[in-house]
Motif scaffolding. Structure first.
Motif, short mmCIF file in Angstrom:
data_model
loop_
_atom_site.label_atom_id
_atom_site.label_comp_id
_atom_site.label_asym_id
_atom_site.label_seq_id
_atom_site.Cartn_x
_atom_site.Cartn_y
_atom_site.Cartn_z
N UNK A 151 22.17 83.23 106.99
CA UNK A 151 21.24 84.35 107.04
C UNK A 151 20.50 84.73 108.21
N UNK A 152 20.55 83.65 109.02
CA UNK A 152 19.62 83.33 110.27
C UNK A 152 20.34 83.49 111.59
N UNK A 153 21.37 82.86 111.89
CA UNK A 153 22.15 82.82 113.27
C UNK A 153 22.52 84.21 113.74
N UNK A 154 22.88 85.11 112.79
CA UNK A 154 23.15 86.41 113.46
C UNK A 154 21.96 87.13 114.15
N UNK A 206 13.58 76.38 107.12
CA UNK A 206 14.94 77.26 107.43
C UNK A 206 14.55 77.97 108.83
N UNK A 207 13.46 78.49 109.17
CA UNK A 207 13.49 79.05 110.38
C UNK A 207 13.47 78.12 111.69
N UNK A 223 16.16 77.75 114.81
CA UNK A 223 15.77 77.93 116.07
C UNK A 223 16.48 76.40 116.85
N UNK A 224 16.35 75.58 116.07
CA UNK A 224 17.03 74.02 116.68
C UNK A 224 18.54 74.29 116.80
N UNK A 238 6.62 76.13 112.94
CA UNK A 238 6.35 75.92 111.34
C UNK A 238 5.56 74.49 111.29
N UNK A 239 4.32 74.71 110.44
CA UNK A 239 3.76 73.42 110.09
C UNK A 239 3.50 73.40 108.49
#
Ligand SMILES: NC(=O)c1ccc[n+]([C@@H]2O[C@H](COP(=O)([O-])OP(=O)(O)OC[C@H]3O[C@@H](n4cnc5c(N)ncnc54)[C@H](O)[C@@H]3O)[C@@H](O)[C@H]2O)c1
Length: 260
Positions: A18-21, A175-176, A180-181, A221-222
């Motif tokens: 869902x996120x890498x694109x 997840x975000x 990023x990692x 994120x925390x």
């Protein structure tokens, strides 16, 4: 910019699809479960992996597929040892120059949490599962030193939409931040071989972020913002160790079952 994502149907795989694109990566999923637009295959099969890499357009592999927890050895060996080897070998045959491997905090589970351990602290596996992750890190080191493959091993903490207990307030990887990692590991010109903690910018985290930051990973994120809503907030004695509950007696070979 095409990435082969093994384990694409799983929890982390779905979040990355869902996120890498949005980071500019074209994702080709690979899983034995159906993935929309992906390739169905088993990491234990060199032929399946060859099929997924045949076009010659894959510039990196993100390898997540495998057994994600403690299990009887035959299951672990098939996916996390033999299957893992097939993935590295397929990368070498097809000259894929970069591989990001989902290792685990359980590769170093018996390490004390304080003082904060470096990401490449020596393996102290807490389970046979953790042993397979330490094997994966050693295999990655080998492919880097012998074949100059760029390899990042992510010692992931607790990947989930939100932390669920006191330990996860320290070990959560959102997840975000996970995306990023992985993006940083796919992109960094400085990656040779690295072991990196997969953890968010949690106020309670004690694991050293330096190795991730060196690759450009800046977690945002925390987990603390979820703390007030948690019901399971009692710290356990095993929280003093990196692997938490996995270091307890309940995770021994007899307790899990040997499945011979
Ligand atoms: N979730 C976490 O908090 C966490 C923490 C540390 C490490 N990890 C590691 O990250 C990876 C992904 O974890 P997850 O939580 O998404 O697990 P998951 O079980 O949700 O996903 C794993 C995926 O791998 C696939 N798979 C398993 N064996 C396969 C095979 N032989 N061939 C092809 N596909 C196969 C499964 O079908 C599944 O879709 C695992 O390697 C796990 O050990 C996860």
């Amino acid at each position: 910019m095409t990435v082969l994502l093994t384990g694409a149907a799983g929890r982390i795989g779905t979040a990355l699809r869902e996120r890498l694109p949005s980071f500019g990566w074209e994702v080709r999923g690979f899983d034995r479960e159906a993935v929309p637009g992906g390739v169905a295959g088993d990491i234990g099969s060199a032929g399946d992996l060859d099929g997924a890499l045949a076009d010659g357009d894959v510039t990196a592999i993100v390898h997540l597929a495998g057994v994600p927890t403690e299990a009887p050895w035959p299951q672990l060996r098939a996916a996390n040892v033999d299957g893992l080897y097939e993935v590295f070998e397929a990368a070498r045959r097809h000259r894929v120059p970069r591989l990001v491997f989902a290792s685990s905090n359980h590769a170093a589970g018996f390490t004390p949490n304080t003082p904060g351990p470096a990401a490449d602290t020596a393996p102290r596996p807490d389970t046979l599962y953790g042993v397979t992750k330490a094997f994966g890190e050693a295999l990655g080191r080998y492919y880097h030193d012998r074949y100059a493959m760029r390899v990042a091993c992510l010692r992931i903490g607790t990947f989930a939409p939100a932390p669920h207990d006191a330990r996860a307030l320290a070990t959560w990887l959102s997840p975000d931040d996970g995306a990023r990692l992985v993006d940083a590991c796919l992109r960094s010109p400085d990656l040779g071989f690295a072991i990196v903690w997969g953890v968010s910018a949690n106020a309670r985290n004690t694991w050293d972020h330096a190795a991730g930051r060196a690759l450009g990973y800046e977690p945002r994120d925390d987990a603390e913002r979820f703390a007030a809503r948690l019901t399971d907030v009692e710290p356990r004695p095993t929280d003093a160790l990196v692997g938490g509950e996995f270091t307890s007696a309940g995770y021994g070979i007899d307790e899990i079952g040997s499945d011979r």
